[in-house]
Design a protein around this motif. Structure first.
Motif, short mmCIF file in Angstrom:
data_model
loop_
_atom_site.label_atom_id
_atom_site.label_comp_id
_atom_site.label_asym_id
_atom_site.label_seq_id
_atom_site.Cartn_x
_atom_site.Cartn_y
_atom_site.Cartn_z
N SER A 79 -3.60 -12.67 35.06
CA SER A 79 -3.16 -13.18 33.75
C SER A 79 -2.02 -12.33 33.20
CB SER A 79 -4.32 -13.18 32.76
OG SER A 79 -5.38 -13.96 33.22
N ARG A 80 -2.19 -11.02 33.24
CA ARG A 80 -1.16 -10.11 32.72
C ARG A 80 0.14 -10.25 33.50
NH1 ARG A 80 0.35 -5.43 34.38
NH2 ARG A 80 -1.43 -5.17 35.77
N ARG A 81 0.04 -10.39 34.81
CA ARG A 81 1.24 -10.52 35.64
C ARG A 81 1.95 -11.85 35.39
NH1 ARG A 81 -2.18 -7.25 38.49
NH2 ARG A 81 -1.19 -5.52 39.63
N LEU A 82 1.19 -12.91 35.19
CA LEU A 82 1.80 -14.21 34.91
C LEU A 82 2.47 -14.21 33.54
CD1 LEU A 82 -0.92 -16.64 36.31
CD2 LEU A 82 1.26 -16.02 37.35
N ILE A 83 1.87 -13.53 32.58
CA ILE A 83 2.50 -13.42 31.26
C ILE A 83 3.80 -12.65 31.37
CG2 ILE A 83 2.27 -12.32 28.99
CD1 ILE A 83 -0.74 -13.03 29.13
N LYS A 84 3.81 -11.59 32.18
CA LYS A 84 5.02 -10.80 32.39
C LYS A 84 6.11 -11.65 33.05
CE LYS A 84 6.53 -6.37 34.35
NZ LYS A 84 6.09 -5.17 35.12
N LEU A 85 5.72 -12.47 34.03
CA LEU A 85 6.67 -13.37 34.69
C LEU A 85 7.21 -14.39 33.70
CD1 LEU A 85 8.05 -14.66 37.15
CD2 LEU A 85 5.91 -15.90 37.62
N ALA A 86 6.33 -15.01 32.93
CA ALA A 86 6.77 -16.00 31.94
C ALA A 86 7.70 -15.38 30.91
CB ALA A 86 5.55 -16.62 31.25
N ALA A 88 9.72 -12.84 31.36
CA ALA A 88 11.02 -12.59 31.99
C ALA A 88 11.85 -13.87 32.10
CB ALA A 88 10.81 -11.99 33.38
N LEU A 89 11.16 -15.01 32.27
CA LEU A 89 11.88 -16.27 32.48
C LEU A 89 12.28 -16.97 31.18
CD1 LEU A 89 9.82 -17.75 35.47
CD2 LEU A 89 12.01 -16.54 35.55
N VAL A 90 11.38 -16.99 30.18
CA VAL A 90 11.66 -17.77 28.97
C VAL A 90 11.51 -16.98 27.67
CG1 VAL A 90 11.00 -19.96 30.06
CG2 VAL A 90 9.27 -18.62 28.86
N MET A 99 7.01 -19.73 23.98
CA MET A 99 7.47 -20.23 25.28
C MET A 99 6.73 -19.53 26.43
SD MET A 99 9.63 -22.32 24.04
CE MET A 99 10.66 -22.55 22.60
N VAL A 100 6.54 -18.22 26.26
CA VAL A 100 5.81 -17.44 27.27
C VAL A 100 4.39 -17.97 27.40
CG1 VAL A 100 4.82 -15.17 27.76
CG2 VAL A 100 7.19 -15.35 26.99
N THR A 213 14.62 -7.49 35.93
CA THR A 213 13.26 -7.59 35.40
C THR A 213 12.59 -8.87 35.88
OG1 THR A 213 13.93 -6.38 33.42
CG2 THR A 213 11.89 -7.64 33.29
N ALA A 214 13.37 -9.95 35.92
CA ALA A 214 12.82 -11.24 36.36
C ALA A 214 12.40 -11.18 37.83
CB ALA A 214 13.84 -12.34 36.14
N LEU A 215 13.23 -10.59 38.67
CA LEU A 215 12.90 -10.50 40.10
C LEU A 215 11.68 -9.63 40.33
CD1 LEU A 215 16.49 -10.16 41.66
CD2 LEU A 215 14.97 -12.15 41.74
N LYS A 216 11.57 -8.55 39.56
CA LYS A 216 10.40 -7.68 39.67
C LYS A 216 9.13 -8.43 39.26
CE LYS A 216 8.51 -3.24 38.14
NZ LYS A 216 8.69 -2.06 37.26
N ALA A 217 9.24 -9.22 38.18
CA ALA A 217 8.08 -9.99 37.71
C ALA A 217 7.68 -11.06 38.72
CB ALA A 217 8.40 -10.63 36.36
#
Length: 431
Positions: A79-86, A88-90, A99-100, A213-217
Motif C-alpha cells: 500500500s505504501r509503495r503504491l501510494i508513493k508511485l501514485a 510520483a505520477l500524479v 489524485m494520488v 523519483t518516478a522511476l524509483k517509485a
C-alpha cells in the motif's frame, strides 16, 4: 406460462422478511430455499445436492488463491509503495493527494480486487494525510470510498470469476480485459471532478514531477504489481487457467512480501491465513446457498416470467437496459454483492441476450452497478468502513457522496450504452 404463484410468493417473501429482520443474507437465502422446497414436496436432499454442486466447480478454486494473494500483498507494505508511485505520477497536480488517492486505488485494486481492503489500507494512510494537508475530512473520505470501486473492474477480480460461474460459458480472460478500460475510465472521471473541486476550494499542489523519483517509485512498486501481470497475461495468453495463475500469484506474493520487502515477519502469515479463511467462508456459504436458491428459481420458471414482464414493458434496448440498471442499483444498495451476482445473473441473462447484449459486456455493467451499491445506504459496507476510519458520521458522508454518485452514474451510462468501451480490448486480443 405454468408456475406456482404460492411457491414464488413463499420463496421471495420469506427471503425479504428475513432480510428486513436483519438476518445474514446466506441464512435468508438458505431458509427461503428450504421452506419453498418443503412446500413443493421436493426431497430435502435435492437442496443439499444443489448446494454441493454449486461449490464443486473447478473455476472456484481460483477464488481462495486470489483472496490470499490480496491479503499477503496488502499486509506486506505494498500500500505504501503504491501510494508513493501514485504520488510520483500524479501528485504534482492541483489537489495532488486526491489524485494520488484515486491512482493508488487503481493500482491496489488490481492486486486485491476488494474495495473493502482498498478503503481500509489506502484510507488509513491517505485520509489522515489529506486532512493534515488542508483537505476537508468528508472529501478525503468520499474520494477514498468512490475510488475503491475501481478494484472491482481492474483485473484480476474474483467477482468477475463468480459472475463467469453464474453466467455460464463466459470467458474469464475476456472479463478481465473488459474491466480494464471501464476501471480506468472511472478513475479518470473521478480525477476530473476532484481537480475542479480542488480549484474551487484551493486545495494544495504537490511537488513538481521528477523523473528520477518516478522511476524509483516504479521500481519499488513494480514487484508488487507483478502479481497483476502474472494473472492477466497468464489467463489472457492461455498460459495458465485462472486457478493456476491465482496459485502462482500466491507463491509470488509470498516471496515478494516476506523475502524481498521483508516489512513483516513470517509469524504474520497465521493472521493472513485467518483473515483469508474468514473471507472465503463467507463467500463459499453464499455460493452454496445461492446455488440451491437459483435451482428453485429455475424450477419455478421465474427467469422466463421476468423476461416476459420486462419485454412486455418495452422492446426498446435503451429502455430495457435502463430498467435493468435501476433494478441492479436498488438491489446493490440492499444486498450482498456476491449473492446478487449468483441469484440475479441467471434471471437477467435471457433478457440481455434477447436484446443482443454480450454477456461479457453485461458482466461489467453488473459489477459497476453493484460497486456503486457498496457505497450507497442502507447497507453500503464501504460507507461504514469509511466512517470508522475517518470518524465522520454516515449521514454527512452520504451527503458528501452525492457528486461522486453523479460521476459514477455518468460512467455507468457510458459503459452501458457504448459497448465499444468495454468490448474493444477483449475483442481485439481474444476475438
Amino acid at each position: 406460462m405454468i408456475t406456482d404463484p404460492i411457491a414464488v410468493t413463499l420463496l421471495l417473501g420469506t427471503f425479504l422478511i428475513l432480510i428486513l429482520l436483519g438476518k445474514h443474507i446466506a441464512f435468508a437465502i438458505g431458509i427461503a430455499t428450504l421452506v419453498t422446497t418443503f412446500y413443493l414436496g421436493i426431497p430435502m436432499q435435492t437442496a443439499a445436492q444443489n448446494m454441493v454442486k454449486g461449490i464443486n466447480v473447478f473455476a472456484l478454486l481460483s477464488v481462495p488463491f486470489f483472496i490470499l494473494a490480496g491479503e499477503i500483498m496488502g499486509a506486506g507494505g505494498i500500500s505504501r509503495r503504491l501510494i508513493k508511485l501514485a504520488n510520483a505520477l500524479v501528485g504534482w497536480l492541483r489537489g495532488g493527494l486526491a489524485m494520488v488517492n484515486i491512482a493508488a486505488s487503481m493500482f491496489f485494486g488490481g492486486i486485491s480486487g476488494s474495495p473493502t481492503a482498498d478503503t481500509s489500507s489506502i484510507g488509513s494512510i491517505l485520509i489522515p494525510m489529506m486532512k493534515e494537508d488542508g483537505y476537508d475530512g468528508d472529501f478525503a473520505t468520499t474520494v477514498t470510498m468512490a475510488s475503491s470501486i475501481q478494484g472491482l473492474l481492474i483485473p484480476p477480480s474474483h467477482n468477475m470469476i463468480i459472475y463467469a460461474l453464474a453466467a455460464g460459458s463466459v470467458s474469464i480472460g475476456q472479463l478481465f480485459l473488459a474491466g480494464a478500460v471501464p476501471g480506468i475510465l472511472l478513475g479518470v472521471a473521478l480525477m476530473i471532478y476532484c481537480y475542479f473541486v480542488s480549484l474551487k476550494r484551493n486545495y494544495p499542489v504537490g511537488d513538481k514531477f521528477n523523473m528520477k523519483t518516478a522511476l524509483k517509485a516504479v521500481w519499488e512498486a513494480g514487484l508488487g504489481l507483478g502479481t497483476v501481470l502474472i494473472v492477466v497475461i497468464g489467463v489472457v495468453g492461455g498460459i495458465f487457467t485462472a486457478t493456476e495463475s491465482a496459485a502462482i500469484a500466491v507463491v509470488y506474493a509470498f516471496i515478494i512480501t516476506f523475502f524481498v520487502y521483508r516489512e513483516i515477519p513470517l509469524s504474520e502469515m497465521g493472521g493472513i491465513l485467518t483473515r483469508s479463511i474468514k473471507t472465503l467462508s463467507i463467500v463459499m456459504i453464499l455460493i452454496a446457498t445461492s446455488a440451491a436458491f437459483g435451482w428453485i428459481i429455475a424450477y419455478l420458471k421465474i427467469p422466463a416470467m421476468i423476461t416476459n414482464v420486462i419485454l412486455g414493458i418495452s422492446q426498446n434496448k435503451i429502455v430495457i437496459l435502463l430498467i435493468i440498471n435501476i433494478l441492479l442499483l436498488v438491489l446493490g444498495a440492499m444486498m450482498d454483492m456476491v449473492s446478487i451476482i449468483l441469484i440475479i445473473t441467471p434471471i437477467l441473462m435471457p433478457v440481455v441476450t434477447s436484446i443482443g447484449v454480450d454477456p461479457v459486456h453485461f458482466g461489467v455493467i453488473m459489477i459497476l452497478n453493484l460497486g456503486i451499491g457498496l457505497i450507497t445506504p442502507p447497507v453500503g459496507v464501504i460507507l461504514f468502513i469509511g466512517s470508522a476510519i475517518s470518524g465522520i458520521k454516515l449521514e454527512k458522508l452520504t451527503r458528501s457522496m452525492v457528486p461522486f454518485y453523479i460521476v459514477m452514474l455518468i460512467t455507468l451510462i457510458i459503459v452501458t450504452y457504448f459497448p465499444q468501451v468495454v468490448m474493444f480490448i477483449p475483442t481485439h486480443f481474444m476475438g
